[in-house]
Design a protein around this motif. Sequence first.
Motif, short mmCIF file in Angstrom:
data_model
loop_
_atom_site.label_atom_id
_atom_site.label_comp_id
_atom_site.label_asym_id
_atom_site.label_seq_id
_atom_site.Cartn_x
_atom_site.Cartn_y
_atom_site.Cartn_z
N THR A 11 0.83 -1.20 0.00
CA THR A 11 0.00 0.00 0.00
C THR A 11 0.87 1.25 0.00
O THR A 11 0.68 2.16 -0.80
CB THR A 11 -0.94 -0.01 1.23
OG1 THR A 11 -1.60 -1.27 1.25
CG2 THR A 11 -1.97 1.09 1.16
N GLU A 15 1.10 3.75 -3.30
CA GLU A 15 0.61 5.12 -3.15
C GLU A 15 1.72 6.12 -3.45
O GLU A 15 1.49 7.16 -4.08
CB GLU A 15 0.06 5.35 -1.74
CG GLU A 15 -1.39 4.89 -1.65
CD GLU A 15 -1.92 4.82 -0.22
OE1 GLU A 15 -1.19 5.27 0.71
OE2 GLU A 15 -3.03 4.30 -0.04
N LYS A 18 2.14 6.36 -7.20
CA LYS A 18 1.02 7.07 -7.80
C LYS A 18 1.12 8.57 -7.53
O LYS A 18 0.88 9.38 -8.42
CB LYS A 18 -0.31 6.51 -7.30
CG LYS A 18 -0.64 5.18 -7.98
CD LYS A 18 -1.89 4.51 -7.42
CE LYS A 18 -2.02 3.11 -8.02
NZ LYS A 18 -2.95 2.24 -7.28
N SER A 19 1.52 8.94 -6.29
CA SER A 19 1.59 10.36 -5.96
C SER A 19 2.70 11.05 -6.75
O SER A 19 2.64 12.24 -7.02
CB SER A 19 1.79 10.56 -4.46
OG SER A 19 3.13 10.24 -4.13
#
Length: 396
Positions: A11, A15, A18-19
């Motif tokens: 996770t 994330e 993606k950020s």
Amino acid sequence: MSSRVLSEFLTTNLEDLKSKGLYNVIDPLESPNGPLIKIAGKEFINLSSNNYLGLATDRRLKEAAKAAIEEFGVGAGAVRTINGTLKLHLQLEEKLAAFKHTEAAIAYQSGFNCNMAAISAVMDKEDAILSDELNHASIIDGCRLSRAKIIPFKHLDMSDLQRKAQEAKQSGNYNKLMVITDGVFSMDGDIAKLPDMVEIAEKLDLITYVDDAHGSGVLGNGAGTVKHFGLSDKIDFQIGTLSKALGVVGGYVAGRKELIDWLKVRSRPFLFSTALTPADTAACLTAVDILMNSTELQERLWANGNYLKQGLKALGFNIGSSQTPITPCIIGEEKQTQKFSQRLYEEGVYAKAIVFPTVPKGTGRVRNMPTAAHTREMLDQALSVYAKVGRELGIL
Ligand SMILES: *Cc1c(COP(=O)(O)O)cnc(C)c1O
């Protein structure tokens, strides 16, 4: 039940990617990977494949694959050294040796596997490998697997290679020394300086290793970068892939018979991974035949490459200093490069953005891979989209 440690790891890292805009979303094709492709119901001019000669969809290769399935089935059934060696594999290896002007060749399931196989079959922790800093990921992994000391040298910088090789030799710390390089570098389309490299290697007794994944079928009348420089008898390891210009899947090492004999008893992907399928092997045989009997496809590839380059240059784009049909269009800043590629996509041109960390910061580019299968109309259409998007984003 899944591990909490793993869930947290995944996770957090997903994330994070993606950020930063680094999470790659894959577009599945609804068509063959030819000069035109279909994605999400829409047609694109395809400037992203390694299918340089259009052989991935060639009728002759498809026929050969179908006939091989009828005769031999869909799988080889075992690893090469148990009883997965079909006569087709030996025919392919003989033909590859003739194609590369070497005594012998050995086929693997991929180009990536060649580097897993060949480097560690010869090099170990008592040795050192001089490696161009921009070498392909599979070369880097293959070097790591061997546990040899890895000594990077500056990209294409033969005086840096000479200096570092001399140091390594004089240190007396290593049994064997190897120099390893891509033949053609796929991000910029530039070519290794093999004549200088061979001279250094001869002086210092370096084992020479050229991974010509992007050179085979493209340079040297199809036989690749080593042949292009007339060095077929001077390079110890010539790696090629069957997955790019040859249009299928697989890889091979070409070299002296003794070397190939050794790889057949010592290289782990040959010993422990099932052989190439009959269909792939037969299609590859046909592909090599085509390349050995005609230069028509290469000529068309180069003509298309030059046409696209001249077109982009005339529009005012920075196309770098490629020496091959690979045509980068350097945009610069990372976000702008992504935006550029996105706008090309919306306008029907499929050309991927390549940004840091794959290439140095501030040199983000859209990489174009023209092929022999593109028509002038497709390239003209792509150029007009480039012009439109370039003006719109203030690059031209
Ligand atoms: C693409 C590439 C490979 C991998 O080849 P595959 O056949 O796709 O596994 C290996 N080395 C270099 C230099 C490449 O460009």
